[in-house]
Design an enzyme around this catalytic site. Structure first.
Site: not given
Ligand code: GLN
Length: 489
Positions: A79, A154, A178
């Site tokens: 990532k 994400s 994410s």
């Molecule tokens: N979707 C969640 C957010 O927008 C989780 C994001 C994540 O786990 N990095 O904060």
């Protein structure tokens, strides 16, 4: 043997047994990326030369009979919020578009030492804020099962890369879901380890008390193998615990006879938010776990309804503080032609950050401002403790908790972008895990009528990833969801 669709352990064995060289494998994945990434856009940056150099080193070690690591010759993806020495690390933000870290994240070093070959850096929601990868400042990554749909986020690029056979495995980061949510929507496995199990050194921070790095893989054995490599104490991260690391592959095939799996009544699957295909897949999966010998017990997590609110106060508060460092002065984007220092700070942030990041900085700054701190930030911390206590109590009577990963399969592009609340609710089943610090795995458990993958989560006690993995392994032996691959070319 079509190598690109194989698991990490199959590839590693093939390399060690000299059925294929690390170079041939790396070239096969690079060809695959060339053939399909135009459709999927999983990668921000590819590093073919570095990958081939590394592959040659592995091949030369093998030909000399020298020892090689447990991931020898296996091509993986990272990532783009994991720092990589000399390789651009963007967080999918204009702010870091040209940032080249002078060091490797601990997990990156460990993967290299284990012989894994990094193919490149994957797309994500900007600074890991989002659930669809639509917040990337660059491309839109598409779901390999249906390219008109989002891959989740994400870590959408990492999940899509593994699902589309553009890497054998990948690393993601999980602050509120994410890793697990995109893994579920792309039909692969994703683990958020216990907070403190994996070093965060070199992970670009979003919300430090919630962030954890974890693997995205095609089966449970691969998950165990990657955890063996990336987990364990690191003096460079003071929140990384110094506990003995089990060999996660050791107990995988143990029986789960008599294991108690709790189903929280608050998540009850016929409840409004969960669509009928997801509910049906979960019901079938529960029966399967019973067939494997597990006992299903109703349990309760009474404070679940507050999790989304608590998360969006705490995660944004931490993010507003972590992102204060991007001011145009030290590193990252700097606005041009500004008249003084203040304007340089302001314009750099205004031009460097995208809309979701700005929304979160504003929300977090507000929650932390004097006069509101007690009402929002402090209150949220108190409720976070209650959410954690719910799990402590539930785990007195059960060994694991089973829950949906997402309320629905992958949605279409643009479906939730105009409604941040609807987007935030896609994390309803994942964020309590981060608030509590416990580990959770999303595993493939079915398909919708439209052919989209569905995942379920197994939540475990702190530092008990082993029970999660062996339970998932039993399920995997009885089902074939993990063997299906999207047809792309
Ligand atoms: N979707 C969640 C957010 O927008 C989780 C994001 C994540 O786990 N990095 O904060």
């Amino acid at each position: 043997m079509d190598f690109i669709h194989q698991t990490v352990h199959a590839l590693r064995d093939a390399v060690i047994q000299k059925k294929v060289s690390a170079r041939e494998l790396t070239e096969a994945f690079l060809r695959r990326i060339k053939a399909v990434d135009g459709k999927i856009a999983a990668y921000n940056t590819l590093t073919p030369e570095a990958a081939l150099t590394q592959a040659d080193q592995i091949d030369s070690a093998i030909s000399k009979g020298e020892p090689v690591g447990p991931l020898a010759g296996v091509p993986i993806a990272l990532k783009d919020n994991l720092c990589t020495h000399g390789i651009r690390t963007t967080c999918s933000s204009k702010m870091l578009e040209n940032f080249v870290p002078p060091y490797d994240a601990t997990v990156v070093t460990r993967l290299k030492n284990a012989g894994a070959i990094s193919l490149g850096k994957t797309n994500m929601d900007e600074f890991a804020m989002g659930s669809s990868t639509e917040n990337s400042a660059f491309e839109k990554t598409r779901n390999p099962w249906d390219t008109s749909r989002i891959p989740g986020g994400s870590s959408g690029g990492s999940a899509a890369a593994v699902s589309a056979s553009e890497a054998a495995a990948a690393l993601g980061s999980d602050t509120g879901g994410s890793i697990r949510q995109p893994a579920a929507l792309c039909g692969v496995y994703g683990l958020k380890p216990t907070y403190g199990r994996v070093s965060r050194y070199g992970l670009i921070a979003f919300a430090s008390s919630l962030d954890q790095i974890g693997p995205i893989t095609r089966d449970v054995t691969d998950m165990a193998l990657l955890m063996n490599v990336i987990g364990g104490h690191d003096p460079m991260d003071t929140t990384c615990v110094n506990l003995p690391m089990p060999d996660f592959t050791r107990n995988l095939s143990d029986s789960i006879n008599g294991l108690r799996i709790g189903i929280p009544k608050e998540y009850l699957i016929n409840d409004g938010g969960v669509d009928s295909d997801t509910a049906a897949a979960l019901t079938a999966a529960i029966l399967q776990f019973e067939k494997c010998g597990a006992k299903i017990i109703e349990t309760s997590l009474p404070h679940s309804e507050y999790a989304v609110s608590v998360y969006y106060l705490l995660a944004t508060a931490e993010a507003s503080s972590n992102l204060a460092r991007y001011d145009g002065a030290r590193y990252g984007y700097r606005a041009k032609n500004t008249k003084d220092l203040l304007e340089m700070y302001m314009k750099s942030r205004q031009e460097g950050f995208g809309p979701e990041v700005k929304r979160r900085i504003m929300l977090g700054t507000y929650a932390l401002s004097s006069g509101y701190y007690d009402a929002y930030y402090k209150k949220a911390q108190q409720v976070r403790t209650l959410i954690k206590k719910d799990f402590d109590e539930a785990f007195q009577n059960v060994d694991l908790i089973l829950a949906p990963t997402t309320p629905t399969p992958a949605f279409r592009f643009g479906e939730k972008t105009d409604d941040p609340m609807a987007m935030y609710l896609s994390d309803i089943f994942t964020i309590s895990v981060n608030l509590s610090g416990i580990p959770a795995l999303s595993l493939p458990c079915g398909f919708s009528k439209g052919g989209l993958p569905i995942g379920l989560q197994l939540l475990g006690k702190p530092f008990d990833e082993e029970t999660i993995l062996k339970t998932a392994y039993q399920f995997e032996q009885q089902t074939d969801f993990h063997e299906r691959r999207p047809t792309l070319v």
